[in-house]
Design a protein around this motif. Sequence first.
Motif, PDB file in Angstrom:
ATOM      1  N   GLY A   6      12.845   0.929  -6.054  1.00 45.36           N
ATOM      2  CA  GLY A   6      12.072   2.014  -6.654  1.00 45.36           C
ATOM      3  C   GLY A   6      12.908   2.770  -7.668  1.00 45.36           C
ATOM      4  O   GLY A   6      14.079   2.440  -7.924  1.00 45.36           O
ATOM      5  N   THR A   7      12.314   3.805  -8.227  1.00 43.12           N
ATOM      6  CA  THR A   7      12.988   4.511  -9.311  1.00 43.12           C
ATOM      7  C   THR A   7      13.880   5.649  -8.844  1.00 43.12           C
ATOM      8  O   THR A   7      14.851   5.980  -9.500  1.00 43.12           O
ATOM      9  CB  THR A   7      11.941   5.073 -10.287  1.00 43.12           C
ATOM     10  N   SER A   8      13.566   6.280  -7.710  1.00 42.58           N
ATOM     11  CA  SER A   8      14.356   7.447  -7.326  1.00 42.58           C
ATOM     12  C   SER A   8      14.167   7.816  -5.872  1.00 42.58           C
ATOM     13  O   SER A   8      13.051   8.063  -5.421  1.00 42.58           O
ATOM     14  CB  SER A   8      13.976   8.655  -8.199  1.00 42.58           C
ATOM     15  N   THR A  21       7.179  -3.942  -4.449  1.00 43.01           N
ATOM     16  CA  THR A  21       6.105  -3.785  -5.423  1.00 43.01           C
ATOM     17  C   THR A  21       5.746  -2.309  -5.609  1.00 43.01           C
ATOM     18  O   THR A  21       4.642  -1.984  -6.024  1.00 43.01           O
ATOM     19  CB  THR A  21       4.850  -4.567  -4.993  1.00 43.01           C
ATOM     20  N   LEU A  22       6.665  -1.416  -5.290  1.00 45.80           N
ATOM     21  CA  LEU A  22       6.405   0.012  -5.426  1.00 45.80           C
ATOM     22  C   LEU A  22       6.143   0.386  -6.884  1.00 45.80           C
ATOM     23  O   LEU A  22       6.829  -0.080  -7.793  1.00 45.80           O
ATOM     24  CB  LEU A  22       7.596   0.818  -4.917  1.00 45.80           C
ATOM     25  N   LYS A  38       5.752  -1.276   5.011  1.00 49.49           N
ATOM     26  CA  LYS A  38       5.726  -2.694   4.618  1.00 49.49           C
ATOM     27  C   LYS A  38       4.797  -2.934   3.430  1.00 49.49           C
ATOM     28  O   LYS A  38       5.055  -3.804   2.586  1.00 49.49           O
ATOM     29  CB  LYS A  38       5.295  -3.543   5.807  1.00 49.49           C
ATOM     30  N   PHE A  39       3.680  -2.173   3.356  1.00 53.02           N
ATOM     31  CA  PHE A  39       2.700  -2.407   2.295  1.00 53.02           C
ATOM     32  C   PHE A  39       2.584  -1.234   1.322  1.00 53.02           C
ATOM     33  O   PHE A  39       1.658  -1.183   0.513  1.00 53.02           O
ATOM     34  CB  PHE A  39       1.327  -2.683   2.911  1.00 53.02           C
ATOM     35  N   LEU A  40       3.487  -0.286   1.392  1.00 54.41           N
ATOM     36  CA  LEU A  40       3.413   0.879   0.514  1.00 54.41           C
ATOM     37  C   LEU A  40       3.624   0.464  -0.944  1.00 54.41           C
ATOM     38  O   LEU A  40       4.619  -0.171  -1.293  1.00 54.41           O
ATOM     39  CB  LEU A  40       4.478   1.906   0.913  1.00 54.41           C
ATOM     40  N   THR A  41       2.677   0.822  -1.796  1.00 61.04           N
ATOM     41  CA  THR A  41       2.798   0.550  -3.223  1.00 61.04           C
ATOM     42  C   THR A  41       2.780   1.819  -4.062  1.00 61.04           C
ATOM     43  O   THR A  41       3.305   1.841  -5.171  1.00 61.04           O
ATOM     44  CB  THR A  41       1.664  -0.370  -3.705  1.00 61.04           C
TER      45      THR A  41
END
Length: 254
Positions: A6-8, A21-22, A38-41
């Motif tokens: 992720g970015t931050s 796939t965030l 597990k499925f957090l986008t």
Amino acid sequence: MLHTYGTSGNLFVGLGAGNFTLDATSISNVGFGRNVFKFLTLGMRNCGFGDAVFPALTSGNDNTIFGTFAGQGLTTASSNTAIGKDALKANATSIRNTAIGMSALGSCVGASNVAVGFNSAQALTGTAGSNGFNVCIGYGSGLQAQTVGGLTSVALTTATNNTMLGNYAGSTSATGTYRTAVGSDSICAVNNSIKLGRDHTPSVAGDMVTLPSVLTANLPTATAAMVGSILFVTDSPGGGHVFFCNGTTWARVN
């Protein structure tokens, strides 16, 4: 497995925790445990600790979940707090629930409820997307079916705007509204009413409500007192009596 995809500010620790796939706006998510996030986008500021916490969450913000299977059903919910095994387990999309204690709000799918204590409001389902505004605090509060005196409590299911304070405090109606029961084993039987304490039974002495006492010389002026106030005046003629303030005077009740 440990990663910070992720970015931050994201941190995922555990087998199957997090995913890759965030969305770029998904920040400050922290998860410890198997299959956490597990499925957090798409989501921000979510915290999950425990086995199988948040396994189905795909989007949502500001959820805090601690305990095995707690918040297990959350998919697109936000602003929920659950602490304890199976707490808030069934909720999928509703918001602003607080469940503290094993199985507290375990069946709830509605919004804006508070349950504190083992099995507190465990059977309360509510309606998905609708505010329940129920508060249950105490072991088994809002859940336990029992008979005290002539009243039998039932588990709250789709009830709204109720307050149950005390171990096994409850209601005679699963769907009642604006009922308040205060004290262990207190059972409220009427909508829009307050029940203080337990009923008396042939074998068990129930509770009594004690009014604040005051000497006549110390009575506040009626115009300064809150209309509807009740006090027990200990030195009134003929023995102590209850007085009621109507806004202009203190009227003796008994």
